[in-house]
Scaffold this motif. Structure first.
Motif, PDB file in Angstrom:
ATOM      1  N   ARG A 224      35.915  43.202  40.533  1.00 47.20           N
ATOM      2  CA  ARG A 224      34.887  42.615  40.032  1.00 47.20           C
ATOM      3  C   ARG A 224      36.251  42.234  38.315  1.00 47.20           C
ATOM      4  NH1 ARG A 224      30.451  43.547  36.413  1.00 47.20           N
ATOM      5  NH2 ARG A 224      30.413  45.769  36.647  1.00 47.20           N
ATOM      6  N   ILE A 225      35.854  41.350  38.377  1.00 46.67           N
ATOM      7  CA  ILE A 225      37.303  40.674  36.856  1.00 46.67           C
ATOM      8  C   ILE A 225      36.246  40.328  35.658  1.00 46.67           C
ATOM      9  CG2 ILE A 225      39.199  39.388  36.601  1.00 46.67           C
ATOM     10  CD1 ILE A 225      40.023  39.877  39.258  1.00 46.67           C
ATOM     11  N   GLU A 226      36.503  40.632  34.406  1.00 44.32           N
ATOM     12  CA  GLU A 226      36.045  39.635  33.613  1.00 44.32           C
ATOM     13  C   GLU A 226      37.237  39.562  32.162  1.00 44.32           C
ATOM     14  OE1 GLU A 226      33.326  41.899  31.805  1.00 44.32           O
ATOM     15  OE2 GLU A 226      31.638  42.164  33.198  1.00 44.32           O
ATOM     16  N   GLY A 228      36.517  36.524  28.693  1.00 49.31           N
ATOM     17  CA  GLY A 228      36.448  35.569  27.663  1.00 49.31           C
ATOM     18  C   GLY A 228      34.566  35.143  27.921  1.00 49.31           C
ATOM     19  N   GLY A 229      34.050  36.497  28.206  1.00 48.66           N
ATOM     20  CA  GLY A 229      33.012  36.342  28.769  1.00 48.66           C
ATOM     21  C   GLY A 229      32.091  35.346  30.659  1.00 48.66           C
ATOM     22  N   SER A 230      33.131  35.445  30.899  1.00 47.82           N
ATOM     23  CA  SER A 230      33.333  34.674  32.455  1.00 47.82           C
ATOM     24  C   SER A 230      33.354  35.813  33.082  1.00 47.82           C
ATOM     25  CB  SER A 230      34.042  33.311  32.648  1.00 47.82           C
ATOM     26  OG  SER A 230      34.080  32.519  31.614  1.00 47.82           O
ATOM     27  N   GLU A 231      33.357  35.498  34.763  1.00 49.83           N
ATOM     28  CA  GLU A 231      33.198  36.809  35.756  1.00 49.83           C
ATOM     29  C   GLU A 231      34.246  36.619  36.863  1.00 49.83           C
ATOM     30  OE1 GLU A 231      30.542  39.514  38.211  1.00 49.83           O
ATOM     31  OE2 GLU A 231      30.214  39.945  35.616  1.00 49.83           O
ATOM     32  N   TYR A 232      35.362  36.861  37.058  1.00 50.05           N
ATOM     33  CA  TYR A 232      35.724  36.400  38.670  1.00 50.05           C
ATOM     34  C   TYR A 232      35.064  37.187  39.756  1.00 50.05           C
ATOM     35  CZ  TYR A 232      37.689  33.044  35.062  1.00 50.05           C
ATOM     36  OH  TYR A 232      37.450  31.721  33.605  1.00 50.05           O
ATOM     37  N   GLY A 233      36.014  36.910  40.982  1.00 60.47           N
ATOM     38  CA  GLY A 233      36.257  38.704  41.949  1.00 60.47           C
ATOM     39  C   GLY A 233      37.602  38.087  42.619  1.00 60.47           C
ATOM     40  N   GLY A 234      38.007  39.333  42.302  1.00 61.52           N
ATOM     41  CA  GLY A 234      39.174  39.355  44.057  1.00 61.52           C
ATOM     42  C   GLY A 234      39.402  40.294  44.581  1.00 61.52           C
ATOM     43  N   THR A 235      40.711  40.329  45.282  1.00 61.23           N
ATOM     44  CA  THR A 235      40.610  41.505  46.740  1.00 61.23           C
ATOM     45  C   THR A 235      41.785  41.944  46.708  1.00 61.23           C
ATOM     46  OG1 THR A 235      39.511  39.242  47.373  1.00 61.23           O
ATOM     47  CG2 THR A 235      40.850  41.041  48.753  1.00 61.23           C
ATOM     48  N   LYS A 269      39.568  42.598  31.879  1.00 63.04           N
ATOM     49  CA  LYS A 269      39.013  43.461  32.391  1.00 63.04           C
ATOM     50  C   LYS A 269      38.347  43.720  33.477  1.00 63.04           C
ATOM     51  CE  LYS A 269      35.687  46.292  30.177  1.00 63.04           C
ATOM     52  NZ  LYS A 269      34.044  47.110  28.750  1.00 63.04           N
ATOM     53  N   LEU A 270      38.679  45.108  34.336  1.00 61.63           N
ATOM     54  CA  LEU A 270      38.495  44.956  35.289  1.00 61.63           C
ATOM     55  C   LEU A 270      37.528  46.065  36.447  1.00 61.63           C
ATOM     56  CD1 LEU A 270      40.566  46.636  37.533  1.00 61.63           C
ATOM     57  CD2 LEU A 270      42.101  44.043  36.189  1.00 61.63           C
ATOM     58  N   TYR A 271      36.864  46.157  37.280  1.00 58.95           N
ATOM     59  CA  TYR A 271      36.331  47.146  37.396  1.00 58.95           C
ATOM     60  C   TYR A 271      36.811  47.527  39.180  1.00 58.95           C
ATOM     61  CZ  TYR A 271      33.336  46.087  33.414  1.00 58.95           C
ATOM     62  OH  TYR A 271      33.388  45.509  31.999  1.00 58.95           O
TER      63      TYR A 271
END
Length: 353
Positions: A224-226, A228-235, A269-271
């Protein structure tokens, strides 16, 4: 005071003490108030997944990044793009005067003339050879000369094409001009890139993890990537198993889905998963109590409370893993009450309603 008065006063005291003792002796103490058993809510342990995440930072980069470097030095005579432009693969970026194009063209023209003369002479000699006017050896020499002229022409043509290619700098991929140093009359060298092109579409995030976290990261795993308040998916696409000597960490690369809005070079920022347990026995984390660091729970069985010591594993904000001490049939009390203790009576919330 007279002796009779003293005797009377003593008698009064004795009577008063006797009355008080008699009152205490003959008056029954009030019966203790009955305490209602606690009303409890229960939940059976269930199989589930627990996944823990660790927060870290990464750097956004395009999936492809090309540094355009000229193959020959020369003066830049024309520039056709600027920083921020989008270009297509093969599009002309700039032109360079390599001082060698003219020489290559002259050599090509000379080789072309020599080849034409050699082919003309070969056709003439072919007729003479057919009529028997020249020997086979003489014809073979002419034929070899024509082949040699063709080789020289092909070599000159290749050299000319190379010079044309060297003087015309084109984009090797489609994408955005991230930076450019191209200016008319500047000198282009083979040691410095003229511009940098980033591919369109997919972006990647580069980050680094410790060896403990590396054990839980595999190619194909989602993150999970964040930004500026937006969230994106990553692989995760690359996992480097060789430690970086400069940082002592392991480099990881992940592709970002629909990450066009992320600027190249920006920090996000990523998790990533730091620990996980799949299909394990779990209960609500608030149902576990601790006695000198040893975990235990309260269970309900036919109106009676029992204490059960348990062995726990990982936990998140809602669930905790139970390694031993409980089975899926147990009814774990999930509500707190000061009346929770071994052997105490209890009433189920559902039965009290």
């Amino acid at each position: 005071m007279s002796k009779s008065a003293k005797i009377a006063a003593a008698a009064v005291v004795v009577v008063a003490v006797g009355a008080f003792v008699g009152y205490r002796f003959w008056t029954p103490e009030p019966a203790p108030e009955a305490v209602a058993p606690p009303v409890v809510r229960v939940e059976q342990p269930a199989l589930g997944d627990i996944e823990l995440f660790r927060s870290m930072t990464g750097t956004v980069e395009p999936s492809d990044l090309v540094y355009v470097i000229p193959k020959a030095a020369g003066e830049i005579t024309a520039v056709h793009v600027k920083t921020g432009d989008y270009v297509e693969e093969g599009q002309l970026l700039c032109e360079i005067d390599t001082k060698q194009v003219d020489g290559a063209r002259l050599q090509l023209e000379a080789a072309q003339i020599a080849l034409k003369d050699a082919n003309t002479n070969l056709e003439r000699m072919r007729v003479l050879y057919a009529s028997g006017d020249i020997s086979a050896q003489a014809f073979e020499q002419v034929e070899s000369g024509a082949k040699s002229a063709k080789i020289q022409y092909d070599s000159a043509k290749l050299a000319y094409d190379y010079q044309i290619e060297f003087s015309s700098i084109t984009a090797t991929i489609s994408g955005k001009i991230e930076s450019s140093t191209m200016e008319v009359h500047d000198m282009a060298t083979q040691s410095s890139p003229l511009c940098v092109i980033s591919s369109e579409g997919t972006k990647v995030v580069n980050f680094a993890v410790t060896e403990a976290v590396l054990e839980h990261i595999k190619v194909g795993e989602t993150i999970r990537i964040e930004k500026g308040g937006s969230e994106y998916g990553g692989t995760v696409t690359e996992v480097n198993t060789m430690v970086d000597p400069a940082t002592g960490l392991f480099k990881i690369k992940a592709s970002v889905e629909e990450g066009d809005a992320l600027a190249s070079g920006s920090t996000v920022k990523l998790y990533v998963t730091s620990d996980k347990a799949k299909q394990v026995l779990t209960i609500p984390v608030d149902a576990v109590y601790y006695d000198n660091g040893s975990p235990y729970v309260y269970t309900y069985d036919s109106g009676t409370i029992h204490r059960a010591d348990v062995e726990t594993g990982i936990s998140d904000s809602e669930k905790i893993q139970i390694i031993s001490g409980l089975s899926g049939a147990d009814q774990v009390i999930t509500t707190w009450s000061p009346e929770l203790y071994e052997g105490a009576p209890a009433v189920l919330e559902s039965a009290a309603e």
